[in-house]
Design a protein around this motif. Structure first.
Motif, short mmCIF file in Angstrom:
data_model
loop_
_atom_site.label_atom_id
_atom_site.label_comp_id
_atom_site.label_asym_id
_atom_site.label_seq_id
_atom_site.Cartn_x
_atom_site.Cartn_y
_atom_site.Cartn_z
N ILE A 1 -7.16 10.33 -0.99
CA ILE A 1 -8.36 10.73 -0.25
C ILE A 1 -9.10 11.86 -0.94
N VAL A 2 -8.35 12.91 -1.32
CA VAL A 2 -8.97 14.11 -1.91
C VAL A 2 -9.65 13.81 -3.24
N PHE A 3 -8.96 13.03 -4.10
CA PHE A 3 -9.49 12.77 -5.42
C PHE A 3 -10.26 11.45 -5.51
N GLY A 4 -10.30 10.72 -4.40
CA GLY A 4 -11.05 9.46 -4.37
C GLY A 4 -10.56 8.45 -5.38
N ILE A 5 -9.23 8.33 -5.48
CA ILE A 5 -8.64 7.42 -6.49
C ILE A 5 -8.81 5.97 -6.05
N GLU A 6 -9.35 5.18 -6.93
CA GLU A 6 -9.50 3.74 -6.72
C GLU A 6 -9.06 3.03 -7.98
N VAL A 7 -8.04 2.20 -7.88
CA VAL A 7 -7.53 1.49 -9.08
C VAL A 7 -7.71 -0.01 -8.88
N PRO B 1 11.86 -3.96 -8.05
CA PRO B 1 11.00 -4.66 -7.09
C PRO B 1 9.53 -4.72 -7.49
N TYR B 2 9.06 -3.74 -8.25
CA TYR B 2 7.64 -3.70 -8.65
C TYR B 2 7.33 -4.76 -9.70
N PHE B 3 8.34 -5.32 -10.32
CA PHE B 3 8.15 -6.42 -11.27
C PHE B 3 8.36 -7.78 -10.60
N ILE B 4 8.89 -7.76 -9.39
CA ILE B 4 9.20 -9.02 -8.70
C ILE B 4 8.15 -9.38 -7.66
N PHE B 5 7.70 -8.40 -6.87
CA PHE B 5 6.76 -8.65 -5.78
C PHE B 5 5.33 -8.28 -6.18
N LYS B 6 4.37 -8.93 -5.54
CA LYS B 6 2.96 -8.65 -5.82
C LYS B 6 2.46 -7.47 -5.00
N SER B 7 2.89 -7.38 -3.76
CA SER B 7 2.43 -6.30 -2.90
C SER B 7 3.15 -5.00 -3.24
N PRO B 8 2.40 -3.92 -3.52
CA PRO B 8 3.04 -2.63 -3.82
C PRO B 8 3.83 -2.09 -2.63
N MET C 1 5.33 -3.92 -0.26
CA MET C 1 6.57 -4.70 -0.18
C MET C 1 7.56 -4.21 -1.23
N SER C 2 7.06 -3.92 -2.42
CA SER C 2 7.90 -3.40 -3.50
C SER C 2 8.53 -2.08 -3.09
N LEU C 3 7.74 -1.22 -2.45
CA LEU C 3 8.27 0.07 -2.00
C LEU C 3 9.34 -0.12 -0.93
N ALA C 4 9.09 -1.05 -0.01
CA ALA C 4 10.05 -1.30 1.06
C ALA C 4 11.39 -1.79 0.48
N VAL C 5 11.32 -2.66 -0.52
CA VAL C 5 12.54 -3.17 -1.16
C VAL C 5 13.22 -2.04 -1.94
N ALA C 6 12.43 -1.18 -2.58
CA ALA C 6 13.00 -0.04 -3.31
C ALA C 6 13.75 0.89 -2.37
N LEU D 1 -1.99 4.79 -6.09
CA LEU D 1 -2.50 3.84 -7.07
C LEU D 1 -2.61 2.41 -6.53
N GLN D 2 -1.64 1.99 -5.71
CA GLN D 2 -1.61 0.64 -5.15
C GLN D 2 -1.73 -0.43 -6.23
N ASN D 3 -1.00 -0.20 -7.33
CA ASN D 3 -0.99 -1.13 -8.45
C ASN D 3 0.44 -1.19 -8.99
N ASN D 4 1.05 -2.38 -8.84
CA ASN D 4 2.47 -2.49 -9.19
C ASN D 4 2.79 -2.13 -10.63
N LYS D 5 1.96 -2.60 -11.57
CA LYS D 5 2.24 -2.36 -12.98
C LYS D 5 2.17 -0.87 -13.31
N LEU D 6 1.16 -0.20 -12.78
CA LEU D 6 1.01 1.22 -13.05
C LEU D 6 2.14 2.03 -12.41
N VAL D 7 2.50 1.67 -11.18
CA VAL D 7 3.59 2.37 -10.48
C VAL D 7 4.91 2.16 -11.22
#
Length: 291
Positions: free
Chosen positions: A285-291, A221-228, A230-235, A162-168
């Motif tokens: 890639i398979v489903f061509g997800i773009e958010v 972290p997904y509520f603190i950082f903008k980059s998804p 970076m949020s994952l790395a902190v998680a 998804l590459q979207n912090n709010k959705l994740v």
């Protein structure tokens, strides 16, 4: 009584200070403990510590003041993290480590034997302390481990897909709440089926609380950082930090090896996270997800 060398006298005074400090800690904890059985154990250990102090005093021939800072420090550690953890971490404390009992034994071996017998008795008494957080440690491990593996895996997969912090974060919270309820109910039913009806509710509660605690740390972290990413790395760092703290707690409270358990839990969480991250990449890639 023969005169002591300055080195041995210094070691005895350190031992005195450790014993009288621990005496005051046990007495304070006993006053604040509501469970009668634990209060009795703490009072008995306090008296042991006072006897230790008097043994060393008979050799040093002087009074030694307790360490006021250590009294406050270990009192609050025991109050916050539990009696067993607090008392065992105190027994491993810096003040104890500075005492060279072998050096003392060169001049007064009989005192060391008495002290060793008392220390063994003290360990037996500490083992008698009854605490829910240790009784239900298996439920806490279950909740933490399942949350770290499941939620970290979910966050890793969704971060790339998804590459979207709010959705994740939203997906992580929903998955976390559902997971906590599922794990709690499963733990409750499991204990009921095994005939452990008295502890079924508490086991379920401890499992759920541990699960929610892990979810909060991983999703935050997904509520603190903008980059998804970076949020994952902190998680991921948060998950390792949680494992470190909890493994250290168990290793002290239950006297279990730290390194092996820590490596096992970190390795499991990391492998699941990498697999989920790869699945997220494939799904994008398979489903061509773009958010």
């Amino acid at each position: 009584m023969k005169s002591l060398t300055p080195l041995v006298r210094d070691q005895i005074i350190k031992a005195q200070r450790a014993e009288i400090t621990e005496y005051h800690i046990y007495k304070r904890l006993a006053k604040r403990t509501k469970k009668a059985a634990n209060k009795e154990v703490l009072e008995r250990i306090a008296e042991d510590e006072l006897r230790h102090y008097n043994i060393w005093k008979s050799y040093s021939q002087r009074e030694v003041a307790p360490g006021s800072w250590n009294i406050k420090k270990y009192f609050w550690i025991a109050r916050i993290f539990g009696l067993t953890f607090g008392l065992k971490i105190m027994e491993r404390g810096e003040e104890r480590a500075q005492i060279n009992y072998k050096e003392i034994g060169k001049e007064i071996p009989e005192a060391l034997k008495i002290s060793q017998d008392e220390n063994n008795h003290e360990k037996e008494l500490i083992a008698m302390i009854d605490e829910d957080q240790l009784k239900y440690i298996g439920s806490i491990v279950l909740g933490l481990n399942d949350a770290l593996v499941e939620i970290l895996g979910t966050l890793a997969g969704l971060t790339f897909a998804l590459q979207n912090n709010k959705l994740v974060a939203l997906a992580g919270i929903i998955t976390g709440i559902a997971g906590a309820l599922s794990m709690s109910s499963s733990e409750y039913l499991s204990n009921k089926s095994e005939g452990k009806e008295d502890g079924a509710v508490k086991s379920a509660i401890f499992t759920g609380i541990a699960y929610v605690f892990a979810v909060i740390f991983l999703v935050a972290p997904y509520f603190i950082f903008k980059s998804p990413f970076m949020s994952l790395a902190v998680a991921v760092f948060d998950s390792i930090f949680i494992v470190f703290l909890f493994t250290f707690y168990i290793s002290v409270a239950n006297e279990q090896p730290f390194r092996k358990r820590f490596v096992e839990m970190v390795t499991l969480s990391t492998v699941v996270g990498l697999i989920s991250f790869g699945l997220g990449y494939l799904a994008r890639i398979v489903f061509g997800i773009e958010v």
